[in-house]
Motif scaffolding. Structure first.
Motif, PDB file in Angstrom:
ATOM      1  N   ALA A  95       0.833  -1.206   0.000  1.00 21.20           N
ATOM      2  CA  ALA A  95       0.000   0.000   0.000  1.00 21.20           C
ATOM      3  C   ALA A  95       0.866   1.254   0.000  1.00 21.20           C
ATOM      4  CB  ALA A  95      -0.921  -0.016   1.209  1.00 21.20           C
ATOM      5  N   VAL A  96       1.940   1.260   0.766  1.00 21.95           N
ATOM      6  CA  VAL A  96       2.847   2.408   0.789  1.00 21.95           C
ATOM      7  C   VAL A  96       3.529   2.568  -0.565  1.00 21.95           C
ATOM      8  CG1 VAL A  96       5.000   3.276   1.794  1.00 21.95           C
ATOM      9  CG2 VAL A  96       3.207   2.350   3.276  1.00 21.95           C
ATOM     10  N   LEU A  97       3.940   1.476  -1.155  1.00 25.13           N
ATOM     11  CA  LEU A  97       4.599   1.531  -2.463  1.00 25.13           C
ATOM     12  C   LEU A  97       3.654   2.086  -3.528  1.00 25.13           C
ATOM     13  CD1 LEU A  97       7.116   0.864  -4.131  1.00 25.13           C
ATOM     14  CD2 LEU A  97       6.161  -1.415  -4.492  1.00 25.13           C
ATOM     15  N   VAL A  98       2.411   1.639  -3.521  1.00 20.87           N
ATOM     16  CA  VAL A  98       1.432   2.145  -4.486  1.00 20.87           C
ATOM     17  C   VAL A  98       1.191   3.634  -4.264  1.00 20.87           C
ATOM     18  CG1 VAL A  98      -1.002   2.019  -5.164  1.00 20.87           C
ATOM     19  CG2 VAL A  98       0.329  -0.085  -4.879  1.00 20.87           C
ATOM     20  N   ALA A  99       1.103   4.059  -3.018  1.00 21.16           N
ATOM     21  CA  ALA A  99       0.881   5.474  -2.736  1.00 21.16           C
ATOM     22  C   ALA A  99       2.053   6.318  -3.234  1.00 21.16           C
ATOM     23  CB  ALA A  99       0.687   5.674  -1.234  1.00 21.16           C
ATOM     24  N   VAL A 100       3.279   5.836  -3.056  1.00 21.15           N
ATOM     25  CA  VAL A 100       4.455   6.567  -3.527  1.00 21.15           C
ATOM     26  C   VAL A 100       4.439   6.667  -5.049  1.00 21.15           C
ATOM     27  CG1 VAL A 100       6.972   6.461  -3.726  1.00 21.15           C
ATOM     28  CG2 VAL A 100       5.873   6.062  -1.514  1.00 21.15           C
ATOM     29  N   VAL A 106       1.846   6.602  -7.061  1.00 20.74           N
ATOM     30  CA  VAL A 106       0.776   7.522  -7.472  1.00 20.74           C
ATOM     31  C   VAL A 106       1.203   8.966  -7.254  1.00 20.74           C
ATOM     32  CG1 VAL A 106      -1.554   8.309  -6.870  1.00 20.74           C
ATOM     33  CG2 VAL A 106      -1.103   5.870  -7.122  1.00 20.74           C
ATOM     34  N   VAL A 107       1.845   9.271  -6.139  1.00 15.83           N
ATOM     35  CA  VAL A 107       2.308  10.637  -5.884  1.00 15.83           C
ATOM     36  C   VAL A 107       3.351  11.046  -6.922  1.00 15.83           C
ATOM     37  CG1 VAL A 107       3.618  12.072  -4.266  1.00 15.83           C
ATOM     38  CG2 VAL A 107       1.746  10.637  -3.437  1.00 15.83           C
ATOM     39  N   ILE A 108       4.282  10.175  -7.251  1.00 17.29           N
ATOM     40  CA  ILE A 108       5.302  10.497  -8.252  1.00 17.29           C
ATOM     41  C   ILE A 108       4.653  10.710  -9.610  1.00 17.29           C
ATOM     42  CG2 ILE A 108       7.280   9.535  -9.524  1.00 17.29           C
ATOM     43  CD1 ILE A 108       8.177   8.237  -6.886  1.00 17.29           C
ATOM     44  N   TYR A 109       3.690   9.879  -9.961  1.00 15.60           N
ATOM     45  CA  TYR A 109       2.997  10.002 -11.244  1.00 15.60           C
ATOM     46  C   TYR A 109       2.257  11.350 -11.337  1.00 15.60           C
ATOM     47  CZ  TYR A 109      -0.304   9.121 -15.018  1.00 15.60           C
ATOM     48  OH  TYR A 109      -1.042   9.215 -16.174  1.00 15.60           O
ATOM     49  N   LEU A 110       1.606  11.758 -10.250  1.00 19.27           N
ATOM     50  CA  LEU A 110       0.858  13.017 -10.255  1.00 19.27           C
ATOM     51  C   LEU A 110       1.770  14.237 -10.289  1.00 19.27           C
ATOM     52  CD1 LEU A 110      -1.996  12.202  -7.726  1.00 19.27           C
ATOM     53  CD2 LEU A 110      -2.165  12.337 -10.220  1.00 19.27           C
ATOM     54  N   LEU A 111       2.979  14.129  -9.771  1.00 17.09           N
ATOM     55  CA  LEU A 111       3.910  15.257  -9.770  1.00 17.09           C
ATOM     56  C   LEU A 111       4.598  15.439 -11.113  1.00 17.09           C
ATOM     57  CD1 LEU A 111       5.537  14.925  -6.247  1.00 17.09           C
ATOM     58  CD2 LEU A 111       3.836  16.602  -6.990  1.00 17.09           C
ATOM     59  N   LEU A 112       4.644  14.403 -11.943  1.00 19.01           N
ATOM     60  CA  LEU A 112       5.333  14.521 -13.243  1.00 19.01           C
ATOM     61  C   LEU A 112       4.426  15.017 -14.326  1.00 19.01           C
ATOM     62  CD1 LEU A 112       7.505  11.310 -13.227  1.00 19.01           C
ATOM     63  CD2 LEU A 112       8.228  13.626 -12.770  1.00 19.01           C
TER      64      LEU A 112
END
Length: 55
Positions: free
Chosen positions: A42-47, A49-55
């Motif tokens: 769950a933590v890996l998926v959240a990370v 998703v955050v990286i994807y949204l920032l790019l």
């Protein structure tokens, strides 16, 4: 005055009751490896998703 007679069976019964009481205590809950693995995923998926949204 105190009674000088000592009843040895009374002490034995109290000790046995004490031992039985100690056996009934529940063991502390152990964390399941599946639960820890699920939290890591769950933590890996959240990370990601955050990286994807920032790019």
């Amino acid at each position: 005055m105190s009674n000088p007679e000592i009843d040895p069976t009374r002490n034995t019964q109290e000790f046995r009751a004490f031992v039985r009481k100690g056996d009934q205590e529940p063991e502390p809950a152990k964390r399941s490896p599946l639960l820890i693995g699920g939290a890591a995923v769950a933590v890996l998926v959240a990370v990601v998703v955050v990286i994807y949204l920032l790019l």
